[in-house]
Design an enzyme around this catalytic site. Structure first.
Site, PDB file in Angstrom:
ATOM      1  CG  MET A   1      41.824  25.552   9.786  1.00 15.92           C
ATOM      2  SD  MET A   1      42.577  25.480  11.440  1.00 15.92           S
ATOM      3  CE  MET A   1      41.916  26.925  12.498  1.00 15.92           C
TER       4      MET A   1
ATOM      5  CG  HIS B   1      34.774  29.077   5.904  1.00 10.19           C
ATOM      6  ND1 HIS B   1      33.587  29.353   7.108  1.00 10.19           N
ATOM      7  CD2 HIS B   1      36.067  28.659   5.821  1.00 10.19           C
ATOM      8  CE1 HIS B   1      35.097  29.220   7.755  1.00 10.19           C
ATOM      9  NE2 HIS B   1      36.085  29.095   7.358  1.00 10.19           N
TER      10      HIS B   1
HETATM   11  P1  AMP Z   1      39.818  29.203   8.499  1.00 10.14           P
HETATM   12  O1  AMP Z   1      38.826  28.113   8.347  1.00 10.14           O
HETATM   13  O2  AMP Z   1      39.421  30.075   9.867  1.00 10.14           O
HETATM   14  O3  AMP Z   1      41.286  28.709   8.210  1.00 10.14           O
HETATM   15  O4  AMP Z   1      39.858  29.777   7.069  1.00 10.14           O
HETATM   16  C1  AMP Z   1      39.134  29.092   5.925  1.00 10.14           C
HETATM   17  C2  AMP Z   1      39.436  30.302   4.228  1.00 10.14           C
HETATM   18  O5  AMP Z   1      38.452  31.454   4.701  1.00 10.14           O
HETATM   19  C3  AMP Z   1      41.223  31.885   4.961  1.00 10.14           C
HETATM   20  O6  AMP Z   1      41.408  31.468   3.808  1.00 10.14           O
HETATM   21  C4  AMP Z   1      40.671  32.306   5.575  1.00 10.14           C
HETATM   22  O7  AMP Z   1      41.309  33.194   5.514  1.00 10.14           O
HETATM   23  C5  AMP Z   1      38.983  32.239   5.285  1.00 10.14           C
HETATM   24  N1  AMP Z   1      38.093  33.309   5.721  1.00 10.14           N
HETATM   25  C6  AMP Z   1      37.736  33.372   7.174  1.00 10.14           C
HETATM   26  N2  AMP Z   1      37.196  33.633   7.653  1.00 10.14           N
HETATM   27  C7  AMP Z   1      36.470  34.721   6.180  1.00 10.14           C
HETATM   28  C8  AMP Z   1      35.630  36.206   6.431  1.00 10.14           C
HETATM   29  N3  AMP Z   1      35.274  36.669   6.832  1.00 10.14           N
HETATM   30  N4  AMP Z   1      35.823  36.369   5.557  1.00 10.14           N
HETATM   31  C9  AMP Z   1      36.447  35.706   4.185  1.00 10.14           C
HETATM   32  N5  AMP Z   1      37.263  35.096   4.160  1.00 10.14           N
HETATM   33  C10 AMP Z   1      37.364  34.268   4.968  1.00 10.14           C
END
Ligand code: AMP
Length: 273
Positions: A27, A34
Protein backbone atom coordinates in the site's frame (compact mmCIF):
# COMPACT_ATOMS: atom_id res chain seq x y z
CA UNK A 1 11.90 0.84 -14.28
CA UNK A 2 8.53 0.81 -15.99
CA UNK A 3 5.50 2.34 -14.29
CA UNK A 4 1.98 1.24 -15.23
CA UNK A 5 -1.44 2.54 -14.24
CA UNK A 6 -3.61 0.54 -16.60
CA UNK A 7 -4.29 -3.19 -16.58
CA UNK A 8 -4.02 -3.48 -20.37
CA UNK A 9 -0.54 -1.90 -20.36
CA UNK A 10 0.88 -4.02 -17.57
CA UNK A 11 -0.61 -7.20 -19.03
CA UNK A 12 0.96 -6.38 -22.41
CA UNK A 13 4.31 -5.83 -20.67
CA UNK A 14 4.02 -9.09 -18.69
CA UNK A 15 3.44 -11.02 -21.91
CA UNK A 16 6.86 -9.89 -23.14
CA UNK A 17 8.65 -11.27 -20.05
CA UNK A 18 10.51 -14.48 -20.44
CA UNK A 19 11.19 -15.85 -16.97
CA UNK A 20 9.81 -16.11 -13.44
CA UNK A 21 7.91 -13.17 -11.93
CA UNK A 22 8.13 -12.20 -8.27
CA UNK A 23 5.31 -9.98 -7.05
CA UNK A 24 5.28 -7.69 -4.00
CA UNK A 25 1.87 -6.13 -3.30
CA UNK A 26 1.98 -3.06 -1.03
CA UNK A 27 0.00 0.00 0.00
CA UNK A 28 3.04 2.25 -0.45
CA UNK A 29 4.89 4.52 2.02
CA UNK A 30 7.63 1.97 1.54
CA UNK A 31 10.08 1.10 4.32
CA UNK A 32 12.75 -1.52 4.93
CA UNK A 33 10.09 -4.17 5.60
CA UNK A 34 8.80 -3.76 2.04
CA UNK A 35 12.36 -3.61 0.80
CA UNK A 36 13.17 -6.99 2.33
CA UNK A 37 10.30 -8.51 0.31
CA UNK A 38 11.57 -6.81 -2.86
CA UNK A 39 15.12 -8.05 -2.24
CA UNK A 40 13.90 -11.60 -1.64
CA UNK A 41 11.96 -11.49 -4.90
CA UNK A 42 15.00 -10.18 -6.75
CA UNK A 43 17.10 -13.03 -5.35
CA UNK A 44 14.61 -15.69 -6.34
CA UNK A 45 12.93 -14.46 -9.53
CA UNK A 46 13.94 -13.15 -12.96
CA UNK A 47 11.59 -10.16 -12.79
CA UNK A 48 10.17 -8.24 -9.82
CA UNK A 49 6.90 -6.36 -9.97
CA UNK A 50 5.69 -4.17 -7.08
CA UNK A 51 2.16 -2.81 -6.75
CA UNK A 52 1.18 0.24 -4.75
CA UNK A 53 -2.54 0.46 -4.14
CA UNK A 54 -4.25 1.75 -1.00
CA UNK A 55 -7.12 -0.69 -1.21
CA UNK A 56 -10.35 0.99 -0.06
CA UNK A 57 -12.27 -2.25 0.51
CA UNK A 58 -10.00 -3.36 3.35
CA UNK A 59 -10.61 -0.20 5.38
CA UNK A 60 -13.67 0.02 7.61
CA UNK A 61 -15.73 3.19 7.83
CA UNK A 62 -13.96 5.58 10.20
CA UNK A 63 -10.53 4.00 9.68
CA UNK A 64 -7.53 5.87 8.27
CA UNK A 65 -8.13 5.39 4.52
CA UNK A 66 -8.15 9.13 3.80
CA UNK A 67 -5.03 9.90 5.78
CA UNK A 68 -3.07 6.73 4.98
CA UNK A 69 0.51 7.94 4.34
CA UNK A 70 1.25 8.61 0.66
CA UNK A 71 4.83 8.99 -0.56
CA UNK A 72 4.54 8.46 -4.28
CA UNK A 73 7.77 10.14 -5.35
CA UNK A 74 9.89 8.52 -2.66
CA UNK A 75 8.29 5.13 -3.35
CA UNK A 76 9.12 5.36 -7.05
CA UNK A 77 12.71 6.24 -6.20
CA UNK A 78 13.01 3.37 -3.70
CA UNK A 79 11.67 0.88 -6.24
CA UNK A 80 13.91 2.20 -8.98
CA UNK A 81 17.02 2.10 -6.78
CA UNK A 82 16.16 -1.42 -5.59
CA UNK A 83 16.08 -2.71 -9.14
CA UNK A 84 12.33 -3.31 -9.39
CA UNK A 85 11.42 -4.04 -13.02
CA UNK A 86 7.88 -2.67 -12.98
CA UNK A 87 5.69 -0.69 -10.62
CA UNK A 88 1.91 -1.03 -10.90
CA UNK A 89 -0.09 1.89 -9.47
CA UNK A 90 -3.74 1.48 -10.40
CA UNK A 91 -6.63 3.76 -9.41
CA UNK A 92 -9.71 2.55 -7.53
CA UNK A 93 -11.73 2.70 -10.75
CA UNK A 94 -9.20 0.50 -12.50
CA UNK A 95 -9.47 -2.22 -9.86
CA UNK A 96 -13.15 -2.16 -8.87
CA UNK A 97 -16.37 -2.38 -10.86
CA UNK A 98 -19.74 -1.22 -9.61
CA UNK A 99 -21.08 -4.74 -10.07
CA UNK A 100 -18.83 -7.70 -9.43
CA UNK A 101 -18.76 -11.03 -7.57
CA UNK A 102 -17.73 -10.77 -3.94
CA UNK A 103 -14.93 -12.72 -2.33
CA UNK A 104 -15.59 -13.55 1.31
CA UNK A 105 -12.79 -14.72 3.57
CA UNK A 106 -13.68 -17.84 5.63
CA UNK A 107 -15.50 -16.36 8.61
CA UNK A 108 -14.14 -18.74 11.27
CA UNK A 109 -10.58 -17.49 10.55
CA UNK A 110 -11.29 -14.01 9.23
CA UNK A 111 -13.64 -12.72 11.91
CA UNK A 112 -11.35 -13.47 14.85
CA UNK A 113 -8.39 -11.41 16.14
CA UNK A 114 -7.78 -8.70 13.51
CA UNK A 115 -11.11 -9.58 11.90
CA UNK A 116 -13.01 -9.25 15.16
CA UNK A 117 -11.71 -5.72 15.59
CA UNK A 118 -11.93 -4.97 11.86
CA UNK A 119 -14.92 -7.00 10.59
CA UNK A 120 -14.80 -7.36 6.81
CA UNK A 121 -11.16 -6.25 6.58
CA UNK A 122 -9.95 -9.60 5.24
CA UNK A 123 -12.77 -9.81 2.67
CA UNK A 124 -11.29 -6.65 1.18
CA UNK A 125 -7.75 -7.99 1.42
CA UNK A 126 -8.55 -11.25 -0.38
CA UNK A 127 -10.63 -9.42 -2.98
CA UNK A 128 -7.76 -7.17 -3.99
CA UNK A 129 -5.04 -9.82 -3.74
CA UNK A 130 -6.99 -12.19 -6.00
CA UNK A 131 -7.49 -9.39 -8.53
CA UNK A 132 -3.80 -8.48 -8.42
CA UNK A 133 -2.76 -12.13 -8.83
CA UNK A 134 -5.03 -12.36 -11.88
CA UNK A 135 -3.49 -9.24 -13.41
CA UNK A 136 0.16 -10.06 -12.72
CA UNK A 137 0.11 -13.91 -12.88
CA UNK A 138 3.19 -14.07 -10.64
CA UNK A 139 5.31 -17.17 -10.15
CA UNK A 140 5.86 -16.20 -6.51
CA UNK A 141 4.28 -13.54 -4.28
CA UNK A 142 5.97 -12.14 -1.18
CA UNK A 143 4.14 -11.35 2.06
CA UNK A 144 5.38 -10.31 5.50
CA UNK A 145 4.92 -12.44 8.61
CA UNK A 146 4.13 -9.14 10.34
CA UNK A 147 0.58 -9.53 8.99
CA UNK A 148 0.35 -13.14 10.13
CA UNK A 149 -3.40 -13.59 9.81
CA UNK A 150 -3.40 -11.97 6.37
CA UNK A 151 -0.60 -14.32 5.32
CA UNK A 152 -2.54 -17.35 6.58
CA UNK A 153 -5.74 -16.30 4.78
CA UNK A 154 -3.88 -15.66 1.52
CA UNK A 155 -2.16 -19.05 1.73
CA UNK A 156 -5.55 -20.61 2.41
CA UNK A 157 -7.10 -18.81 -0.60
CA UNK A 158 -4.28 -19.93 -2.87
CA UNK A 159 -4.62 -23.57 -1.86
CA UNK A 160 -8.42 -23.68 -1.79
CA UNK A 161 -8.90 -21.85 -5.10
CA UNK A 162 -5.98 -23.78 -6.70
CA UNK A 163 -4.19 -20.59 -7.73
CA UNK A 164 -0.93 -20.90 -9.65
CA UNK A 165 1.27 -18.87 -7.36
CA UNK A 166 3.71 -19.72 -4.61
CA UNK A 167 3.35 -17.62 -1.47
CA UNK A 168 6.66 -16.76 0.18
CA UNK A 169 6.44 -15.69 3.86
CA UNK A 170 9.11 -13.12 4.81
CA UNK A 171 10.55 -12.32 8.25
CA UNK A 172 9.45 -9.25 10.22
CA UNK A 173 11.83 -6.31 9.82
CA UNK A 174 12.28 -4.14 12.91
CA UNK A 175 13.73 -0.72 13.61
CA UNK A 176 17.03 -0.51 15.56
CA UNK A 177 15.06 -0.41 18.84
CA UNK A 178 12.78 -3.36 18.10
CA UNK A 179 9.67 -1.55 16.86
CA UNK A 180 8.23 -3.51 13.93
CA UNK A 181 8.39 -1.35 10.82
CA UNK A 182 4.99 -0.19 9.58
CA UNK A 183 3.81 2.62 7.34
CA UNK A 184 1.51 3.61 10.23
CA UNK A 185 4.54 4.33 12.49
CA UNK A 186 4.63 7.68 10.68
CA UNK A 187 1.54 8.68 12.72
CA UNK A 188 3.42 8.33 16.03
CA UNK A 189 4.75 11.32 17.96
CA UNK A 190 8.13 10.89 19.67
CA UNK A 191 6.52 10.05 23.01
CA UNK A 192 3.99 7.69 21.41
CA UNK A 193 6.84 5.91 19.67
CA UNK A 194 8.51 5.35 23.06
CA UNK A 195 5.26 3.91 24.40
CA UNK A 196 4.82 1.73 21.33
CA UNK A 197 8.15 0.06 22.07
CA UNK A 198 6.43 -1.83 24.88
CA UNK A 199 4.71 -3.98 22.25
CA UNK A 200 7.91 -5.52 20.90
CA UNK A 201 9.43 -5.49 24.40
CA UNK A 202 6.54 -7.56 25.71
CA UNK A 203 7.02 -10.09 22.92
CA UNK A 204 10.69 -10.27 23.91
CA UNK A 205 9.73 -10.84 27.54
CA UNK A 206 7.40 -13.66 26.47
CA UNK A 207 10.22 -15.13 24.42
CA UNK A 208 12.57 -15.04 27.44
CA UNK A 209 9.95 -16.68 29.65
CA UNK A 210 9.42 -19.41 27.03
CA UNK A 211 13.15 -20.04 26.90
CA UNK A 212 13.00 -20.64 30.66
CA UNK A 213 10.27 -23.20 30.03
CA UNK A 214 7.03 -21.26 30.51
CA UNK A 215 4.66 -22.50 27.80
CA UNK A 216 1.34 -21.76 29.52
CA UNK A 217 -0.07 -18.91 27.46
CA UNK A 218 -2.21 -17.41 30.24
CA UNK A 219 1.03 -16.85 32.22
CA UNK A 220 2.77 -15.39 29.16
CA UNK A 221 -0.21 -13.12 28.47
CA UNK A 222 -0.03 -11.81 32.06
CA UNK A 223 3.66 -10.96 31.64
CA UNK A 224 2.93 -9.16 28.38
CA UNK A 225 -0.12 -7.31 29.64
CA UNK A 226 1.82 -6.10 32.67
CA UNK A 227 4.43 -4.63 30.33
CA UNK A 228 1.81 -2.93 28.11
CA UNK A 229 -0.11 -1.22 30.92
CA UNK A 230 0.32 2.17 29.30
CA UNK A 231 -1.26 1.01 26.01
CA UNK A 232 -4.81 0.28 24.99
CA UNK A 233 -4.40 -3.43 24.29
CA UNK A 234 -6.98 -4.88 21.86
CA UNK A 235 -5.82 -8.46 22.11
CA UNK A 236 -2.94 -10.69 23.14
CA UNK A 237 -3.53 -14.17 21.80
CA UNK A 238 -1.69 -17.29 20.75
CA UNK A 239 -2.63 -19.41 17.74
CA UNK A 240 -1.24 -22.44 16.00
CA UNK A 241 -0.14 -22.18 12.36
CA UNK A 242 -3.73 -22.93 11.27
CA UNK A 243 -4.91 -19.95 13.29
CA UNK A 244 -6.71 -21.94 15.98
CA UNK A 245 -6.45 -20.21 19.36
CA UNK A 246 -4.27 -22.15 21.81
CA UNK A 247 -3.54 -21.93 25.52
CA UNK A 248 -0.32 -23.95 25.48
CA UNK A 249 2.60 -22.92 23.30
CA UNK A 250 4.11 -25.65 21.16
CA UNK A 251 7.46 -24.93 19.59
CA UNK A 252 7.55 -24.44 15.81
CA UNK A 253 3.74 -24.34 15.71
CA UNK A 254 2.68 -21.19 17.56
CA UNK A 255 2.32 -17.48 16.91
CA UNK A 256 1.81 -14.90 19.66
CA UNK A 257 -0.18 -11.96 18.34
CA UNK A 258 -0.67 -8.47 19.73
CA UNK A 259 -2.79 -5.52 18.66
CA UNK A 260 -2.70 -2.28 20.61
CA UNK A 261 -3.55 1.37 20.21
CA UNK A 262 -1.04 4.08 20.98
CA UNK A 263 -2.99 7.33 20.95
CA UNK A 264 -5.02 7.10 17.77
CA UNK A 265 -2.64 4.72 16.04
CA UNK A 266 -3.40 1.02 15.89
CA UNK A 267 -0.34 -1.24 15.75
CA UNK A 268 0.09 -5.00 15.41
CA UNK A 269 3.07 -7.20 16.07
CA UNK A 270 3.73 -10.89 16.59
CA UNK A 271 6.23 -13.56 17.42
CA UNK A 272 6.53 -16.85 15.51
CA UNK A 273 7.56 -19.48 18.03
P1 AMP B 1 1.46 -2.94 3.46
O1 AMP B 1 2.04 -1.92 2.53
O2 AMP B 1 1.42 -2.50 4.89
O3 AMP B 1 0.14 -3.49 2.96
O4 AMP B 1 2.45 -4.17 3.44
C1 AMP B 1 2.82 -4.80 2.24
C2 AMP B 1 3.57 -6.06 2.56
O5 AMP B 1 4.72 -5.75 3.34
C3 AMP B 1 2.74 -7.06 3.40
O6 AMP B 1 3.00 -8.37 2.93
C4 AMP B 1 3.28 -6.85 4.78
O7 AMP B 1 3.14 -7.99 5.61
C5 AMP B 1 4.74 -6.56 4.50
N1 AMP B 1 5.34 -5.85 5.63
C6 AMP B 1 4.89 -4.71 6.22
N2 AMP B 1 5.68 -4.39 7.27
C7 AMP B 1 6.63 -5.34 7.34
C8 AMP B 1 7.74 -5.57 8.22
N3 AMP B 1 8.03 -4.76 9.23
N4 AMP B 1 8.52 -6.64 7.98
C9 AMP B 1 8.24 -7.50 6.96
N5 AMP B 1 7.22 -7.34 6.10
C10 AMP B 1 6.43 -6.27 6.29
Amino acid sequence: MKIFNSIEDIKRYIKTLNGTIGFVPTMGALHNGHLSLINRSKEECDFTIVSIFVNPTQFLPGEDLDKYPKKELADKKICELSGVDALFMPTNETIYNAIEPLILAPSQKAYILEGLNRPGHFDGVLRVVLKLFNIISPTKAYFGKKDAQQLYLIQNMVSSLFLHVEIVPCEIVRDYDGLALSSRNAYLSQSEREEALNISKSLKLASKAMMKGELDFSKLREIMRENMKNLHVEYIEAVDREFNKIEKITLKNSIILVAARVGKTRLIDNLWV
